[in-house]
Design a protein around this motif. Structure first.
Motif, PDB file in Angstrom:
ATOM      1  N   VAL A   6       0.935  -1.252   0.046  1.00 57.15           N
ATOM      2  CA  VAL A   6      -0.389  -0.095   0.141  1.00 57.15           C
ATOM      3  C   VAL A   6       0.740   1.565  -0.449  1.00 57.15           C
ATOM      4  N   GLU A   7       0.543   2.603  -0.530  1.00 53.64           N
ATOM      5  CA  GLU A   7       1.018   3.738  -0.888  1.00 53.64           C
ATOM      6  C   GLU A   7       0.318   4.186  -0.146  1.00 53.64           C
ATOM      7  N   CYS A   8       1.079   5.311   0.887  1.00 59.99           N
ATOM      8  CA  CYS A   8       0.995   6.452   1.467  1.00 59.99           C
ATOM      9  C   CYS A   8       0.130   7.401   0.167  1.00 59.99           C
ATOM     10  N   MET A  15       4.047   1.672   2.311  1.00 59.37           N
ATOM     11  CA  MET A  15       3.947   0.597   4.040  1.00 59.37           C
ATOM     12  C   MET A  15       4.293  -0.868   4.401  1.00 59.37           C
ATOM     13  N   ARG A  20      -0.114   0.162   9.202  1.00 60.13           N
ATOM     14  CA  ARG A  20      -2.052   0.226   8.213  1.00 60.13           C
ATOM     15  C   ARG A  20      -1.570   1.822   7.800  1.00 60.13           C
ATOM     16  N   LEU A  21      -2.441   1.648   6.791  1.00 62.43           N
ATOM     17  CA  LEU A  21      -2.497   4.086   5.841  1.00 62.43           C
ATOM     18  C   LEU A  21      -2.798   3.995   7.282  1.00 62.43           C
ATOM     19  N   HIS A  24      -0.114   5.795   9.547  1.00 62.02           N
ATOM     20  CA  HIS A  24       1.431   5.626   8.767  1.00 62.02           C
ATOM     21  C   HIS A  24       0.989   7.958   8.511  1.00 62.02           C
TER      22      HIS A  24
END
Length: 52
Positions: A6-8, A15, A20-21, A24
């Motif tokens: 997963v990308e911010c 991540m 977890r997003l 973050h």
């Protein structure tokens, strides 16, 4: 088949598998950054709706 990390959407950091997003976002970004991102995305969504 593995999923990509997963990308911010704000800073584009990937991540870690155990991160977890939401964690973050709360730890790495200020309220101002989160508000700015939300406002820009909402405006883009509205502009897209108007152009259809």
């Amino acid at each position: 088949m593995s999923r990509p990390p997963v990308e911010c959407p704000i800073c584009h950091d990937s991540m870690e598998p155990d991160q977890r997003l939401l964690e973050h976002l709360l730890e790495a970004h200020t309220k101002r950054e989160l508000a700015r991102f939300t406002a820009v995305e909402a405006q883009a969504f509205e502009d897209e709706d108007l152009s259809d």
